[in-house]
Scaffold this motif. Structure first.
Motif, short mmCIF file in Angstrom:
data_model
loop_
_atom_site.label_atom_id
_atom_site.label_comp_id
_atom_site.label_asym_id
_atom_site.label_seq_id
_atom_site.Cartn_x
_atom_site.Cartn_y
_atom_site.Cartn_z
N GLY A 243 5.88 -2.70 -7.73
CA GLY A 243 6.97 -2.95 -6.80
C GLY A 243 7.11 -1.97 -5.66
N VAL A 244 6.41 -0.84 -5.70
CA VAL A 244 6.59 0.18 -4.68
C VAL A 244 6.09 -0.33 -3.32
CG1 VAL A 244 4.33 1.27 -5.13
CG2 VAL A 244 6.17 2.59 -4.08
N GLN A 245 6.86 -0.03 -2.29
CA GLN A 245 6.51 -0.43 -0.94
C GLN A 245 6.30 0.83 -0.09
OE1 GLN A 245 5.95 -3.64 -0.03
NE2 GLN A 245 6.37 -4.16 -2.18
N LEU A 246 5.24 0.83 0.69
CA LEU A 246 4.90 1.98 1.52
C LEU A 246 4.94 1.61 2.99
CD1 LEU A 246 1.81 3.34 -0.48
CD2 LEU A 246 4.20 4.07 -0.67
N ALA A 247 5.38 2.55 3.82
CA ALA A 247 5.40 2.31 5.26
C ALA A 247 3.98 2.25 5.81
CB ALA A 247 6.21 3.40 5.96
N GLU A 248 3.09 3.06 5.24
CA GLU A 248 1.69 3.09 5.68
C GLU A 248 0.78 3.07 4.45
OE1 GLU A 248 1.01 5.55 9.53
OE2 GLU A 248 2.45 6.69 8.33
N LYS A 249 -0.37 2.47 4.59
CA LYS A 249 -1.30 2.40 3.49
C LYS A 249 -1.83 3.79 3.14
CE LYS A 249 -3.02 -2.30 4.36
NZ LYS A 249 -4.23 -3.12 4.65
N PRO A 250 -2.05 4.07 1.86
CA PRO A 250 -2.56 5.39 1.46
C PRO A 250 -4.07 5.51 1.68
CG PRO A 250 -2.27 4.02 -0.46
CD PRO A 250 -1.74 3.22 0.70
N ASP A 251 -4.51 6.75 1.85
CA ASP A 251 -5.95 7.03 1.92
C ASP A 251 -6.53 7.27 0.53
OD1 ASP A 251 -6.25 7.26 4.94
OD2 ASP A 251 -4.71 8.78 4.58
N VAL A 252 -5.71 7.84 -0.34
CA VAL A 252 -6.16 8.18 -1.69
C VAL A 252 -5.11 7.71 -2.69
CG1 VAL A 252 -6.87 10.03 -3.25
CG2 VAL A 252 -7.34 10.24 -0.80
N VAL A 253 -5.56 6.99 -3.72
CA VAL A 253 -4.69 6.56 -4.80
C VAL A 253 -5.10 7.28 -6.07
CG1 VAL A 253 -3.96 4.62 -6.24
CG2 VAL A 253 -4.22 4.30 -3.77
#
Length: 389
Positions: A243-253
């Motif tokens: 469910g988490v929403q991010l403003a920008e896509k991550p480079d590393v998960v």
């Protein structure tokens, strides 16, 4: 050279490295020296792959391990004795340049077995004190040694994978205006989140922004207080992985020991975000194990599932093999590695994935995956999640 290395009184150190043209040695580097143990003097051989070091001690006179190394196509050998140094350069399997130089002063060999290992983040680092792994004097608490080692080895994997991904251009070079965006899914008490932030900013000197996600509001509050005490910019969110929403896509998960299908949730989100680099250390594998208990075992593999402990271990292997295949189909280059020794935690497998291209819709990987799930009658959670998206 072989006779020199096998001389326990003369050898100080031997180092092998590099690769001959058109070849790839099994190891990136090998170091040899003699150490004095309770059982007597032994030849200690330490070999390195891209991420880890492996050390083994061999009795004097046992040359099998050395002979195996000599068969590897290393390009360079550097052998130091008490009085001279010999360098061998073999750019091809058939040519070699040998040079020997006398030392200006005798060198005394260090025979001690225990050597301090270089730490990416020393146990005295403030981050470990604030997290409660070290005491106020910067000494590691005995009860927290396993956790410290776990975090340290995870940092080694992160460091190696990030260097690889940045060198190949799969992960962009961060700047102050565009820092590296890292998200830790299932952050818990934030050990990994804070250690990664501290190492990458203070040691690697990379601008990064980290986000930790955990379902517990208590974890968010605890980690926010830690961030304030350390004075670092880190955001913590209370919520589910899916469910988490991010403003920008991550480079590393990152996902360290997310329980059971929570690892699948983390991997699915990473694929959804098209994250360039993914590091996941799975925890328990109950989902596939439960499916194996219900489904008939295909012939002739009944011995793999007849005994409970073997069925559970096989479920672990099958689950992570299917996850690796699904990530490959999603456009990732995947390695399955051991990130910490089993005496520290039995959950010591890591999936290390670098995004290389678009999803694969067919080919041998898809065929092997389809055949494997059909043969065993299982439905991997990650497969369902990726299909839904």
């Amino acid at each position: 050279m072989r006779s020199v290395i096998l001389d326990p009184d003369q050898l100080v150190k031997a180092v092998a490295s590099g690769k001959q043209r058109g070849t790839t040695p099994r190891w990136r580097r090998a170091e040899l020296r003699y150490v004095d143990l309770k059982a007597g003097r032994h030849l200690q051989i330490t070999t390195y792959d891209t991420t880890q070091a492996f050390t083994a001690n061999h009795p004097v006179g046992d040359s099998s391990a050395l002979d195996d190394l000599l068969d590897e196509p290393f390009a360079n050998w550097n052998v130091t004795t008490a009085t001279e140094q010999t360098q061998i350069q073999a750019k091809t399997p058939t040519t070699a340049l040998v040079s020997t130089t006398e030392l200006t002063a005798p060198v005394e060999a260090e025979r001690g077995h225990d050597q301090a290992k270089e730490r990416l983040l020393p146990e005295s680092d403030p981050v470990f004190r604030v997290l409660g792994l070290s005491d106020k004097d910067g000494k590691l608490k005995p009860s927290r040694q396993a956790k410290y080692r776990q975090v340290e080895e995870f940092l080694r994997q992160l460091d190696a994978a990030l260097a690889d991904a940045m060198k190949s251009g799969k992960v962009r070079r961060p700047t102050a205006d565009e820092p590296l965006r890292i998200i830790d899914l299932g952050a818990g008490n934030g050990y990994l989140t804070f250690a990664a932030q501290r190492y990458l900013t203070e040691v690697r000197e990379l601008p990064v922004v980290v986000t930790g996600v955990d379902v517990k509001e208590q974890s968010r509050e605890h980690n926010s207080k830690i961030a304030a005490e350390l004075g670092v910019h880190a955001e913590f969110v209370a919520g589910t992985i899916e469910g988490v929403q991010l403003a920008e896509k991550p480079d590393v998960v990152l996902a360290l020991h997310a329980c059971d299908t929570a690892t699948d949730d983390a991997l699915a989100r990473a694929v959804e975000w098209e994250a360039p680099l993914v590091l996941a250390a799975p925890c328990c594998h109950h989902d596939i194990a439960a499916q194996l208990r219900k489904a008939p075992t295909p012939a002739p593999y009944s011995m793999l599932t007849r005994h409970g402990i073997l069925r559970e271990r096989f479920a672990d292997t099958l689950t992570d093999a299917l996850r690796a295949s699904l990530l490959r189909l999603a456009g990732y280059r995947v390695e399955v590695v051991q990130f910490v020794e089993s005496q520290h935690t039995p959950r010591n497998t890591m999936l290390r994935a670098i995004r290389t291209g678009s999803p694969v819709k067919g080919g041998s990987v898809k065929k092997e995956y389809d055949e494997l799930v059909a043969e065993w009658g299982v439905r991997p959670k990650l497969g369902e999640l990726l299909s839904e998206r």
